[in-house]
Design an enzyme around this catalytic site. Structure first.
Site, PDB file in Angstrom:
ATOM      1  N   HIS A   1      -7.021  -5.859   9.770  1.00 42.35           N
ATOM      2  CA  HIS A   1      -6.961  -5.476   8.347  1.00 42.35           C
ATOM      3  C   HIS A   1      -5.570  -6.017   8.061  1.00 42.35           C
ATOM      4  O   HIS A   1      -4.564  -6.205   8.712  1.00 42.35           O
ATOM      5  CB  HIS A   1      -6.963  -3.822   8.313  1.00 42.35           C
ATOM      6  CG  HIS A   1      -5.786  -3.171   8.679  1.00 42.35           C
ATOM      7  ND1 HIS A   1      -6.040  -1.902   8.917  1.00 42.35           N
ATOM      8  CD2 HIS A   1      -4.407  -3.624   8.989  1.00 42.35           C
ATOM      9  CE1 HIS A   1      -4.810  -1.277   9.177  1.00 42.35           C
ATOM     10  NE2 HIS A   1      -3.771  -2.388   9.267  1.00 42.35           N
TER      11      HIS A   1
ATOM     12  N   ASP B   1       0.800  -1.313  -0.086  1.00 41.65           N
ATOM     13  CA  ASP B   1      -0.086  -0.075  -0.029  1.00 41.65           C
ATOM     14  C   ASP B   1       1.092   1.353  -0.058  1.00 41.65           C
ATOM     15  O   ASP B   1       1.986   1.240  -0.028  1.00 41.65           O
ATOM     16  CB  ASP B   1      -0.936   0.044   1.238  1.00 41.65           C
ATOM     17  CG  ASP B   1      -0.181  -0.575   2.562  1.00 41.65           C
ATOM     18  OD1 ASP B   1       0.846  -0.137   2.599  1.00 41.65           O
ATOM     19  OD2 ASP B   1      -1.120  -1.056   3.310  1.00 41.65           O
TER      20      ASP B   1
ATOM     21  N   ASN C   1      -7.482  -4.338  14.174  1.00 47.94           N
ATOM     22  CA  ASN C   1      -8.764  -4.429  13.589  1.00 47.94           C
ATOM     23  C   ASN C   1      -8.949  -5.674  12.562  1.00 47.94           C
ATOM     24  O   ASN C   1     -10.168  -5.818  12.106  1.00 47.94           O
ATOM     25  CB  ASN C   1      -9.293  -3.197  13.155  1.00 47.94           C
ATOM     26  CG  ASN C   1      -8.776  -2.693  11.744  1.00 47.94           C
ATOM     27  OD1 ASN C   1      -7.906  -3.313  11.356  1.00 47.94           O
ATOM     28  ND2 ASN C   1      -9.114  -1.777  11.312  1.00 47.94           N
TER      29      ASN C   1
ATOM     30  N   GLU D   1      -9.544  -2.519   5.201  1.00 50.95           N
ATOM     31  CA  GLU D   1     -10.040  -2.420   6.569  1.00 50.95           C
ATOM     32  C   GLU D   1     -11.452  -3.494   6.628  1.00 50.95           C
ATOM     33  O   GLU D   1     -11.875  -3.900   5.556  1.00 50.95           O
ATOM     34  CB  GLU D   1     -10.812  -1.059   6.822  1.00 50.95           C
ATOM     35  CG  GLU D   1      -9.611   0.096   6.533  1.00 50.95           C
ATOM     36  CD  GLU D   1      -8.802   0.182   7.708  1.00 50.95           C
ATOM     37  OE1 GLU D   1      -8.415  -0.873   8.433  1.00 50.95           O
ATOM     38  OE2 GLU D   1      -8.018   1.089   8.122  1.00 50.95           O
TER      39      GLU D   1
HETATM   40  P1  PGA Z   1       2.124  -2.485  12.685  1.00 53.30           P
HETATM   41  O1  PGA Z   1       0.893  -2.498  11.418  1.00 53.30           O
HETATM   42  O2  PGA Z   1       3.118  -3.294  12.225  1.00 53.30           O
HETATM   43  O3  PGA Z   1       2.612  -0.941  12.686  1.00 53.30           O
HETATM   44  O4  PGA Z   1       1.467  -2.991  13.902  1.00 53.30           O
HETATM   45  C1  PGA Z   1       0.559  -3.831  11.005  1.00 53.30           C
HETATM   46  C2  PGA Z   1      -0.558  -3.441  10.180  1.00 53.30           C
HETATM   47  O5  PGA Z   1      -1.272  -2.383  10.290  1.00 53.30           O
HETATM   48  O6  PGA Z   1      -0.729  -4.045   8.910  1.00 53.30           O
END
Ligand code: PGA
Length: 266
Positions: A139, A67, A137, A144
């Site tokens: 994702h 992304d 969450n 999302e």
């Molecule tokens: P993080 O994010 O490694 O900063 O916890 C993971 C994600 O949101 O895919």
């Protein structure tokens, strides 16, 4: 799903790096799917170490990131291009013209830009190994909750929770984009192998929903239940809500000999 539970985040990073190093040694033109966020930073440190100490070669690698923020310049310090340069690309011998992020400008229809990214992945022969993190969450990428399980690369509006989780990375006066271009769930499922890394207690609930929960857009990572070669690498904290930890630890021990004899990849 292959669920691997390790002692700590360093072991998670080490294990993920071993998958990548094996892929690099096995394939003439490996295609890596890469992720940003806090979790893969220690993986990238291990890869840099491997490059510096063991001359691990990245010159033949093509990469596609999951992304990128909407309408952000590549040289903006908050861009994921910059994150990748600082944490990995500038420190290894990858040809940066072969590194791709799903950028999205204001000039062209974002849907056209999304489909162009899909074409690029396809023309490269598809992703051999996609590295993933997981959001609190559930994702994956910026898919999302409520994302279509057959989604493709497109623009997504981030949830309040994701914006809140990522706000730590922005100075108070800095603009935080609320939209991002992300590979879709179907794009991720197309990768030949996926390796998801999760560490810390704040991921335990999402990890349990991904592995044991229903297949549901409520937890986008649960779509990995459909993947033929999904490897989930966890530290003890991220695994803490799984009811069948003993089985995973035992099964992993049984598998070690097969991996030693034949490697991780088919
Ligand atoms: P993080 O994010 O490694 O900063 O916890 C993971 C994600 O949101 O895919």
């Amino acid at each position: 799903m292959q669920v691997i539970i390790l002692e700590n985040p360093q072991q998670v990073a080490q294990h993920a790096s071993e998958w990548i190093v094996e892929l690099l040694s096995k394939k003439a033109h490996p295609v890596l799917g890469l992720a940003t966020g806090s979790t893969p930073i220690s993986l990238y440190q291990k890869l840099v170490q491997r490059h510096q100490q063991d001359q691990t070669d990245f010159s033949h690698v093509t990469s596609f990131n999951l992304d990128e923020y909407h309408n952000i310049e590549a040289d903006n310090k908050q861009s994921y291009r910059m994150f990748m340069k600082q944490n990995l690309f500038d420190k290894i011998n990858i040809d940066q013209t072969n590194t791709h992020l799903p950028t999205c400008n204001l000039i062209q229809d974002p849907r056209v830009q999304g489909m162009a990214y899909e074409d690029k992945i396809r023309n490269a022969g598809g992703i051999d190994l996609q590295i993933l993190g997981i959001g609190g969450n559930g994702h994956i990428g910026f898919n999302e909750p409520s994302s279509s399980l057959s989604s493709r690369t497109r623009l997504k509006t981030l949830t309040k929770q994701t914006l809140q989780d990522n706000s730590r990375l922005f100075d108070s006066a800095e603009y935080q984009p609320s939209m991002a271009m992300t590979m879709g769930i179907a794009t991720i499922l197309d990768a030949k192998y996926v390796l998801l890394m999760a560490t810390g207690k704040n991921k335990a609930k999402a990890v349990n929903e991904m592995i044991n929960g229903p297949l549901s857009a409520r937890c986008p990572a649960s779509a990995l239940q459909l993947h033929q070669h999904a490897v989930i690498v966890l530290d003890k904290d991220a695994a803490s809500e799984l009811s069948n930890q003993e089985y995973y630890i035992w099964a992993n021990r049984e598998h070690q000999k097969i991996n030693q004899d034949y490697g991780f990849f088919l």
